[in-house]
Design an enzyme around this catalytic site. Structure first.
Site, PDB file in Angstrom:
ATOM      1  N   ARG A 229       9.831  23.091  -9.578  1.00 60.48           N
ATOM      2  CA  ARG A 229       9.300  24.294  -8.985  1.00 60.48           C
ATOM      3  C   ARG A 229       8.326  24.045  -7.147  1.00 60.48           C
ATOM      4  O   ARG A 229       8.716  24.832  -6.872  1.00 60.48           O
ATOM      5  CB  ARG A 229       8.310  25.230 -10.026  1.00 60.48           C
ATOM      6  CG  ARG A 229       8.475  26.776  -9.636  1.00 60.48           C
ATOM      7  CD  ARG A 229       7.963  27.668 -10.947  1.00 60.48           C
ATOM      8  NE  ARG A 229       6.585  27.262 -10.572  1.00 60.48           N
ATOM      9  CZ  ARG A 229       5.760  27.788 -12.010  1.00 60.48           C
ATOM     10  NH1 ARG A 229       6.370  28.801 -12.961  1.00 60.48           N
ATOM     11  NH2 ARG A 229       4.351  27.598 -12.036  1.00 60.48           N
TER      12      ARG A 229
ATOM     13  N   GLU B 113       6.660  41.889 -12.487  1.00 62.27           N
ATOM     14  CA  GLU B 113       5.646  41.203 -12.968  1.00 62.27           C
ATOM     15  C   GLU B 113       4.338  41.535 -12.607  1.00 62.27           C
ATOM     16  O   GLU B 113       4.304  42.485 -12.247  1.00 62.27           O
ATOM     17  CB  GLU B 113       5.993  39.296 -12.472  1.00 62.27           C
ATOM     18  CG  GLU B 113       6.150  38.828 -11.005  1.00 62.27           C
ATOM     19  CD  GLU B 113       5.790  37.595 -10.204  1.00 62.27           C
ATOM     20  OE1 GLU B 113       5.442  37.124 -12.111  1.00 62.27           O
ATOM     21  OE2 GLU B 113       6.286  37.290  -9.354  1.00 62.27           O
TER      22      GLU B 113
ATOM     23  N   LYS C  25       5.529  29.667  -5.624  1.00 58.62           N
ATOM     24  CA  LYS C  25       4.236  29.718  -6.190  1.00 58.62           C
ATOM     25  C   LYS C  25       3.744  29.537  -4.275  1.00 58.62           C
ATOM     26  O   LYS C  25       2.863  28.460  -4.548  1.00 58.62           O
ATOM     27  CB  LYS C  25       3.260  29.064  -6.907  1.00 58.62           C
ATOM     28  CG  LYS C  25       3.139  29.333  -7.860  1.00 58.62           C
ATOM     29  CD  LYS C  25       3.221  28.350  -9.247  1.00 58.62           C
ATOM     30  CE  LYS C  25       1.491  28.858  -9.669  1.00 58.62           C
ATOM     31  NZ  LYS C  25       1.681  29.512  -9.927  1.00 58.62           N
TER      32      LYS C  25
HETATM   33  N1  PLP Z   1       4.064  35.009 -12.138  1.00 58.26           N
HETATM   34  C1  PLP Z   1       3.298  34.515 -10.999  1.00 58.26           C
HETATM   35  C2  PLP Z   1       2.984  35.470  -9.980  1.00 58.26           C
HETATM   36  C3  PLP Z   1       2.386  32.796 -11.635  1.00 58.26           C
HETATM   37  O1  PLP Z   1       1.131  33.388 -10.557  1.00 58.26           O
HETATM   38  C4  PLP Z   1       2.231  32.944 -12.484  1.00 58.26           C
HETATM   39  C5  PLP Z   1       1.126  31.668 -12.629  1.00 58.26           C
HETATM   40  O2  PLP Z   1       1.933  30.815 -12.991  1.00 58.26           O
HETATM   41  C6  PLP Z   1       3.253  33.401 -14.044  1.00 58.26           C
HETATM   42  C7  PLP Z   1       4.381  34.518 -12.894  1.00 58.26           C
HETATM   43  C8  PLP Z   1       3.544  32.017 -14.645  1.00 58.26           C
HETATM   44  O3  PLP Z   1       4.300  31.160 -14.644  1.00 58.26           O
HETATM   45  P1  PLP Z   1       4.115  29.590 -15.806  1.00 58.26           P
HETATM   46  O4  PLP Z   1       4.338  29.979 -16.771  1.00 58.26           O
HETATM   47  O5  PLP Z   1       4.674  29.194 -15.537  1.00 58.26           O
HETATM   48  O6  PLP Z   1       2.197  29.413 -15.621  1.00 58.26           O
HETATM   49  C1  COI Z   2      -1.515  29.961 -13.694  1.00 57.52           C
HETATM   50  O1  COI Z   2      -0.660  30.779 -14.863  1.00 57.52           O
HETATM   51  O2  COI Z   2      -1.811  29.002 -12.957  1.00 57.52           O
HETATM   52  C2  COI Z   2      -1.329  30.778 -12.166  1.00 57.52           C
HETATM   53  O3  COI Z   2      -1.175  30.559 -11.701  1.00 57.52           O
HETATM   54  C3  COI Z   2      -1.734  32.766 -12.630  1.00 57.52           C
HETATM   55  C4  COI Z   2      -2.843  32.664 -11.467  1.00 57.52           C
HETATM   56  C5  COI Z   2      -4.552  31.476 -12.026  1.00 57.52           C
HETATM   57  C6  COI Z   2      -2.748  32.522 -10.280  1.00 57.52           C
END
Ligand code: PLP
Ligand code: COI
Length: 340
Positions: free
Chosen positions: A81, A219, A183
């Site tokens: 990612r 989200e 991200k």
């Molecule tokens: N959506 C956003 C905006 C986030 O910052 C995160 C955190 O990383 C997620 C979703 C969840 O992603 P992940 O399950 O890869 O941590």
């Molecule tokens: C994560 O779950 O890793 C995130 O990035 C969420 C938040 C701390 C920005």
């Protein structure tokens, strides 16, 4: 020796640890990378990250398993990612294998900060990259730093596993078309006002809607949504402008393969949310945080699971996911990266 930290009472905050990974990109190539004890970054006042927000990050966790190993969860997906993010931001790619190796090195170097099994805390791992040389015209940097620090964390939302109340946000994140699935620092900067405003009004998070029609669920600021229907299906929003959550993608597999549930990954209309039995936020930081209530401009959507505890199906998903992450339940091939 494990650090003397009150693991069970940690919130989601930053605690400086001893070592961090640093690699520099210059003249078209990454150096070998090294561990550093310096928790500060010194860059030009005109660095591209400071002027044009050329920065991105990832988030994953390391866990102590029931039998005392230290592992992390699907780091290759975070690496990939970040590759996708870097391409969209005109940043150099940090190779997937090097990313995973750097995560392992950083956790090993801070092994005393990995919270013990059963403490409720985990080690949050934050890889990030930024354009570091001076850039004054609008163009990408030529020099970059890739770093990883770690910090022990507890629950993301105050109150631990108690259901939270969120609101439908009037604000959009200003993610330009095609950038919502990465991200990038700027996507988060544009959610800061919305989160402060939500907290001031007593809500734990914002539910963002699709900016074009404001009818579809996207989200929250830091997590994807999962919903459970009254007949026990997992429904989760599909959108090009949300982060492809690794937790959500994993839960879709857990629901189908471990719990025998039907899974629907599709557009979710705000108007149908009132018909779901359970709602949760999923992400690395959020794990699965149950949502008890969503307030849409005075109209309250209260889920039957209530404000006291996680709904029963959400709980099964939570127990299975965390069971896999902490070694109580056998993981699908390739999901667990052993560190120690
Ligand atoms: N959506 C956003 C905006 C986030 O910052 C995160 C955190 O990383 C997620 C979703 C969840 O992603 P992940 O399950 O890869 O941590
Ligand atoms: C994560 O779950 O890793 C995130 O990035 C969420 C938040 C701390 C920005």
């Amino acid at each position: 020796m494990s650090k003397n930290i009150d693991w069970s009472n940690l919130g989601f905050g930053y605690i400086e640890t001893e070592q961090r990974y640093v690699s520099n990109y210059k003249d078209g190539a990454w150096d070998d990378g090294t561990m550093s004890t310096d928790a500060t970054v010194t860059i030009s006042e005109c660095a591209c990250v400071l002027q044009y927000a050329q920065t991105c990050f990832e988030g994953l966790k390391a866990y102590t398993t029931e039998d005392g190993r230290v592992v992390c969860f699907r780091p290759d997906l975070n690496a990939q990612r970040m590759v996708d993010t870097c391409k969209r931001l005109e940043m150099p790619v940090f190779p997937v294998e090097r990313f995973v190796d750097a995560v392992v090195q950083t956790v090993k170097a801070n092994i005393d900060y990995v919270p013990p099994y059963g403490s409720g805390a985990t080690l949050y791992i934050r890889p990030y990259m930024f354009g570091s040389n001076a850039v004054i015209g609008v163009s990408p940097a030529e020099e970059y730093q890739f770093r990883i620090f770690v910090t022990p964390v507890g629950p993301y939302f105050k109150g631990g596993a108690k259901p939270i109340t969120i609101r439908v946000s009037d604000f959009d994140r200003a993610a330009p078309r095609g950038s919502g699935h990465i991200k990038a620092g700027l996507n988060y900067a544009m959610s800061l006002h919305a989160i402060v405003d939500a907290h001031n009004q007593g809500y734990a998070e914002n539910m963002y809607l699709d900016p074009a029609t404001r009818t579809k669920v996207e989200e929250t600021g830091g997590a994807n949504f999962i919903f459970i229907t009254k007949d026990n299906k997992l429904v989760t929003p599909k959108s090009d402008s949300i982060l492809p959550s690794i937790t959500r993608r994993s839960l879709m597999v857990v629901a189908k393969e471990y719990l025998g549930m039907e899974v629907e990954h599709r557009e979710v209309l705000l108007s149908e949310v009132k018909d779901f039995a359970e709602c949760g936020l999923c992400g690395t930081a959020a794990v699965i945080s149950p949502v008890g209530k969503i307030v849409d401009h005075g109209n309250e959507i209260c889920f039957p699971s209530g404000m006291e505890e996680m709904g029963p199906v959400t709980k099964k998903l939570y127990d299975t996911l965390t069971g896999i992450q902490m070694g109580r339940i056998e993981a699908p091939e390739g999901w667990i990266k052993e560190i120690k």
